[in-house]
Write an enzyme that holds these catalytic residues in place. Structure first.
Site, short mmCIF file in Angstrom:
data_model
loop_
_atom_site.label_atom_id
_atom_site.label_comp_id
_atom_site.label_asym_id
_atom_site.label_seq_id
_atom_site.Cartn_x
_atom_site.Cartn_y
_atom_site.Cartn_z
N GLY A 6 2.97 17.79 2.64
CA GLY A 6 4.13 18.50 2.12
C GLY A 6 4.91 19.20 3.23
O GLY A 6 4.32 19.78 4.13
N ARG A 38 2.63 10.79 2.58
CA ARG A 38 1.19 10.77 2.36
C ARG A 38 0.73 9.32 2.50
O ARG A 38 1.39 8.42 2.00
CB ARG A 38 0.85 11.34 0.99
CG ARG A 38 1.38 12.77 0.81
CD ARG A 38 0.90 13.40 -0.49
NE ARG A 38 1.58 14.66 -0.75
CZ ARG A 38 1.25 15.82 -0.21
NH1 ARG A 38 0.25 15.89 0.64
NH2 ARG A 38 1.92 16.92 -0.53
N ASP A 79 -4.51 20.75 5.34
CA ASP A 79 -5.89 20.31 5.48
C ASP A 79 -6.04 18.79 5.41
O ASP A 79 -6.89 18.21 6.09
CB ASP A 79 -6.79 20.99 4.44
CG ASP A 79 -6.31 20.80 3.01
OD1 ASP A 79 -5.27 20.13 2.81
OD2 ASP A 79 -6.97 21.30 2.10
N THR A 106 2.06 24.68 6.09
CA THR A 106 1.92 24.63 4.64
C THR A 106 2.31 25.98 4.06
O THR A 106 1.87 27.02 4.56
CB THR A 106 0.48 24.28 4.21
OG1 THR A 106 0.32 24.50 2.81
CG2 THR A 106 -0.55 25.09 4.96
N ASP A 126 1.45 27.40 1.36
CA ASP A 126 0.42 28.10 0.57
C ASP A 126 -0.41 29.09 1.39
O ASP A 126 -1.10 29.93 0.82
CB ASP A 126 -0.53 27.09 -0.07
CG ASP A 126 0.12 26.32 -1.21
OD1 ASP A 126 1.20 26.74 -1.66
OD2 ASP A 126 -0.45 25.32 -1.66
N ASP A 179 -3.09 28.46 3.02
CA ASP A 179 -4.47 28.22 2.58
C ASP A 179 -5.35 27.58 3.65
O ASP A 179 -6.33 26.90 3.33
CB ASP A 179 -4.47 27.33 1.33
CG ASP A 179 -3.77 25.99 1.55
OD1 ASP A 179 -3.15 25.80 2.62
OD2 ASP A 179 -3.84 25.13 0.65
N ARG A 237 -1.95 26.31 -5.48
CA ARG A 237 -2.91 25.55 -6.29
C ARG A 237 -4.31 26.12 -6.19
O ARG A 237 -5.04 26.19 -7.16
CB ARG A 237 -2.90 24.09 -5.84
CG ARG A 237 -3.79 23.15 -6.65
CD ARG A 237 -3.72 21.76 -6.08
NE ARG A 237 -4.10 21.76 -4.67
CZ ARG A 237 -3.80 20.79 -3.81
NH1 ARG A 237 -3.10 19.75 -4.22
NH2 ARG A 237 -4.20 20.86 -2.56
#
Length: 349
Positions: free
Chosen positions: A36, A97, A128, A151, A153, A155, A197
């Site tokens: 992303g 992807r 990741d 990213t 997020d 995360d 998420r």
């Protein structure tokens, strides 16, 4: 005596680095973005390209992530190739992807393309999934790789901030401010879904900044009954409208629309609406923080490869650029700030 030893050690370390630079082990570096997109990716590409130019090393932009790596979709880039992109969202190298790269045959094809173009090392910008592919590729072919976390997020373990996180927060807060205007005008309760998420960093930070009455994140299970009770207390205290920020990975209901239906059925006096911010959080010009962070990470990634390091991710820890093994970055868990949880509870009073 100690002083002499320290001087000798510094000189020895400096000499070894000079020998490494002179050995010509790395003459060409490839850079790509994968997964992303996030604001700051272009700034990271720019930094890698210009750091290579500074060290008189050729840099190749690889289009479409691992797909372009396998197809040999490479372009030689110099310092002028990346002018005017530091302020742009998305990624000029495109992203994709790749299922093919998950196979041994696909990775072998990528390796052959790199060797055919005499590229000696890779800088991968992504999350990741991107790092997992880079780590496996390094293990199979002993090919130097370095990761830059991109990213929204936030995360990824091994960095306090990933590229795009700060910009995404600013985008969300701006949206919350606008939604609150209409919420207060019509006595409405808004559920606002934000990305996240697996972690609630965006929801927690923007919920506090946007003055949300409740914040729902994957790390904390508030429960439907407790949510309704909290909203009732807010209404009883005199609040005529409310904002609830929900991370997409929150476990209270199947989805945000189920939350709306439950509140509709169990609470009177609110016109309940839902706003899913979605991919607008990924877009837009990167913030000052993300531009500086990307610039620092790109330079650190190139410097680290030239020092002979590989299979690491560059991260920001205590405002310093540090390296974390890719395996740790992938398997580690970024933790929610417990202090912010307490602040959120107090602010919603």
């Amino acid at each position: 005596m100690t002083y002499v030893i320290e001087i000798w050690f510094l000189f020895s370390n400096f000499t070894s680095k000079i020998k490494y630079y002179m050995s010509g082990k790395i003459k060409k570096i490839g850079v790509f973005t994968s997964g992303g997109d996030s604001p700051g990716m272009n700034a990271a590409v720019r930094s890698v390209v210009r750091a290579c130019a500074y060290h008189n090393i050729e840099c190749y932009g690889i289009y479409r992530g691992y797909e372009g790596l396998m197809d040999g979709d490479f372009e030689l880039m110099d310092a002028r190739s990346v002018k005017g992109i530091i302020n742009k969202g998305g990624t000029i190298l495109k992203s994709a992807r790749s299922q093919r790269f998950r196979t041994k045959e696909g990775r072998q094809q990528a390796y052959e393309q790199l060797k055919a173009n005499h590229i000696d090392a890779l800088v991968a910008v992504g999350g990741d999934g991107t790092f997992t592919g880079a780590m496996i590729f390094n293990e199979e072919f002993n090919f130097p790789v370095m990761g830059i976390p991109g990213t929204i997020d936030n995360d990824i373990f091994g960095t306090s901030h990933t590229l795009g996180f700060d910009t995404a927060q600013n985008t969300v807060v701006e949206a919350i401010d606008k939604i609150r205007d209409t919420a207060s005008s019509h006595n409405r309760l808004f559920f606002i879904e934000v990305m996240g998420r697996d972690v609630g960093h965006i929801a927690l930070n923007t919920g506090i900044a946007g003055g949300a009455e409740e914040i729902l994140i994957p790390e904390e299970d508030l429960g439907l009954e407790r949510l309704v009770e909290s909203l009732r207390r807010s209404k009883k205290s005199g609040k005529t409208s409310s904002i609830v920020v929900v991370a997409e990975g929150d476990k209270i209901g199947k989805n945000i629309f189920e939350l709306k239906e439950y509140v509709d059925e169990n609470m009177e006096g609110y016109d309940v609406r839902v706003s899913v911010l979605g991919h607008m959080q990924r877009g837009g010009a990167p913030s000052c923080f993300d531009r500086v962070l990307a610039s620092r990470m790109g330079v650190k990634a190139v410097d680290s490869l030239l020092e002979g390091k590989t299979n690491y991710m560059v991260g920001l820890i205590n405002n310093k650029m540090e390296l974390t093994p890719l395996d740790n970055a992938i398997k580690g868990k970024s933790k929610i700030n417990l202090e912010l949880l307490r602040v959120s509870d107090i602010m919603s009073t």
